[in-house]
Scaffold this active site. Structure first.
Site, PDB file in Angstrom:
ATOM      1  N   GLY A   9       0.825  -1.203   0.000  1.00  0.00           N
ATOM      2  CA  GLY A   9       0.000   0.000   0.000  1.00  0.00           C
ATOM      3  C   GLY A   9       0.858   1.252   0.000  1.00  0.00           C
ATOM      4  N   GLN A  13      -1.841   7.483   1.220  1.00  0.00           N
ATOM      5  CA  GLN A  13      -1.487   8.742   1.877  1.00  0.00           C
ATOM      6  C   GLN A  13      -0.275   8.583   2.785  1.00  0.00           C
ATOM      7  OE1 GLN A  13      -3.984  10.121   5.041  1.00  0.00           O
ATOM      8  NE2 GLN A  13      -3.604  12.276   4.626  1.00  0.00           N
ATOM      9  N   ASP A  35       2.142  -1.765  -4.544  1.00  0.00           N
ATOM     10  CA  ASP A  35       0.722  -1.422  -4.516  1.00  0.00           C
ATOM     11  C   ASP A  35       0.045  -2.248  -5.586  1.00  0.00           C
ATOM     12  OD1 ASP A  35      -1.812   0.107  -4.198  1.00  0.00           O
ATOM     13  OD2 ASP A  35      -0.519   1.464  -3.062  1.00  0.00           O
ATOM     14  N   ILE A  36      -1.275  -2.135  -5.656  1.00  0.00           N
ATOM     15  CA  ILE A  36      -2.026  -2.943  -6.612  1.00  0.00           C
ATOM     16  C   ILE A  36      -1.873  -2.419  -8.041  1.00  0.00           C
ATOM     17  CG2 ILE A  36      -4.230  -1.690  -6.444  1.00  0.00           C
ATOM     18  CD1 ILE A  36      -5.521  -4.611  -6.295  1.00  0.00           C
ATOM     19  N   ASP A  53      -1.265  -7.427  -5.098  1.00  0.00           N
ATOM     20  CA  ASP A  53      -2.565  -7.382  -4.452  1.00  0.00           C
ATOM     21  C   ASP A  53      -2.344  -7.802  -3.002  1.00  0.00           C
ATOM     22  OD1 ASP A  53      -5.077  -7.908  -3.387  1.00  0.00           O
ATOM     23  OD2 ASP A  53      -5.827  -8.913  -5.177  1.00  0.00           O
ATOM     24  N   TYR A 143     -14.992   0.013   8.668  1.00  0.00           N
ATOM     25  CA  TYR A 143     -13.563   0.297   8.842  1.00  0.00           C
ATOM     26  C   TYR A 143     -13.164   0.089  10.303  1.00  0.00           C
ATOM     27  CZ  TYR A 143      -9.201   3.044   8.774  1.00  0.00           C
ATOM     28  OH  TYR A 143      -7.898   3.460   8.886  1.00  0.00           O
ATOM     29  N   ILE A 173      -4.696  11.946   9.829  1.00  0.00           N
ATOM     30  CA  ILE A 173      -3.353  12.308   9.368  1.00  0.00           C
ATOM     31  C   ILE A 173      -3.464  13.401   8.307  1.00  0.00           C
ATOM     32  CG2 ILE A 173      -1.193  11.477   8.378  1.00  0.00           C
ATOM     33  CD1 ILE A 173      -1.882  10.163  11.060  1.00  0.00           C
TER      34      ILE A 173
END
Length: 318
Positions: A9, A13, A35-36, A53, A143, A173
């Site tokens: 990932g 951000q 990352d994907i 993935d 989440y 953040i």
């Protein structure tokens, strides 16, 4: 032994800025970004990059073996507001990725795991002011449900399989390098971009909505600091409370007006208001400060000045 780090990932951000800081510390070839899909040019040109993935354990394991990875930072996740639109997708991404990485650690391919939790793990019944490390946690978003579940999975793998997994409950953040990514606290990112680009902002939260926040530089430093701490210093294997400041949209707007006097803001609360109302207003992070000497650097004023300086310089350059 030198660390070889995989960031899952890395285009997100936090992932992008964390990857660059890790490359500065450990060397660009020792930090593999993934990352994907392809990341930005800086991320892909400053060191190794792999398309992965995060829910595919075998794909992760192949990269771990390819580079001799010793640590995984798992940053891939679907955030709060987006997760409410796609709850099953959010659960699948957030939980399958964590269990894949924990299994890789259990099988001794890597020695350490970092996985972030969030203030979203708290809920409407949690104390709102100076929310304690241990308290009632009844999250109301998918989440948050994935985060509280993930915390207990982390603790389970540590207790049962001796996995060295470490975690922080991030507040909101704020960064000037990455635009909003679907979180409820993202108004505090978008407000700066809109202030510089348009001189005005429409906020999806009420002006008095107080939430815990942190500047990205502090968040990145805290993440690296907990991973560099000795195992003996880590006494919490669910997730540590983490805090720097707590602010409202109105307070943030007033800080922006110190630099951009004509800045205007209006408030149009939407579905994200209910999510924000379920979260803490301030966080007690005494355990983090005691166990591994966590200390934040930025206040709301110093953060606002730094963000606006950088965004205005970027605007002039473009």
């Amino acid at each position: 032994m030198s660390q070889i780090i995989l960031v899952l990932g890395a285009s997100g951000q936090i992932g992008g800025e964390l990857t660059q800081k890790l490359r500065t510390i450990y060397g660009s070839t020792h930090v593999i970004a993934s990352d994907i899909r392809n990341g930005d040019s800086l991320l892909m040109c400053s060191g190794p990059f792999e398309i992965i993935d995060a829910t595919d354990k075998e794909a992760i394991l192949a990269v771990v073996k390819k580079y001799g990875v010793t640590q995984i930072y798992l940053l891939a996740a679907m955030l709060s507001a987006t997760g409410e639109k796609y709850p099953k997708k959010a659960w699948d991404l957030n939980m399958t990725s964590l269990l894949a990485v924990l299994d890789i650690a259990k099988e001794k391919y890597i020695s350490q795991v970092y996985w972030p939790s969030s203030i979203a793990a708290f809920g409407p019944t949690s104390p709102k002011i100076n929310t304690p490390q241990k308290t009632i946690m009844e999250p109301s978003t998918v989440y948050g449900i994935s985060k509280i579940s993930g915390e207990f999975w982390c603790n389970y793998y540590h207790e049962k399989y001796d996995v060295d997994v470490r975690s922080l409950r991030y507040p909101g953040i704020i960064s000037w390098k990455t635009k909003p990514g679907g979180g409820t606290t993202d108004y505090a990112v978008d407000i700066f971009f809109k202030a510089v680009e348009q001189g005005s902002f429409e906020c999806f939260l009420r002006e008095d909505t107080r939430l815990p926040m942190m500047y990205m530089e502090d968040a990145v430093n805290a993440t690296i600091q907990i991973m560099q701490a000795t195992p003996e210093d880590i006494t919490i294997r669910t997730s540590y409370n983490l805090s720097a400041m707590d602010i409202t949209p109105k307070e943030l707007a007033e800080e922006i007006k110190q630099t951009i006097p004509n800045f205007t803001i209006n408030y149009r609360p939407d579905s994200r208001q209910k999510i924000a109302d379920s979260w803490p207003q301030s966080i007690d992070d005494t355990k983090a400060r005691k166990d591994w000497n966590w200390s934040h650097k930025f206040t709301i004023s110093s953060m606002a000045k730094d963000i606006l300086k950088n965004l205005q310089a970027q605007k002039v350059k473009n």
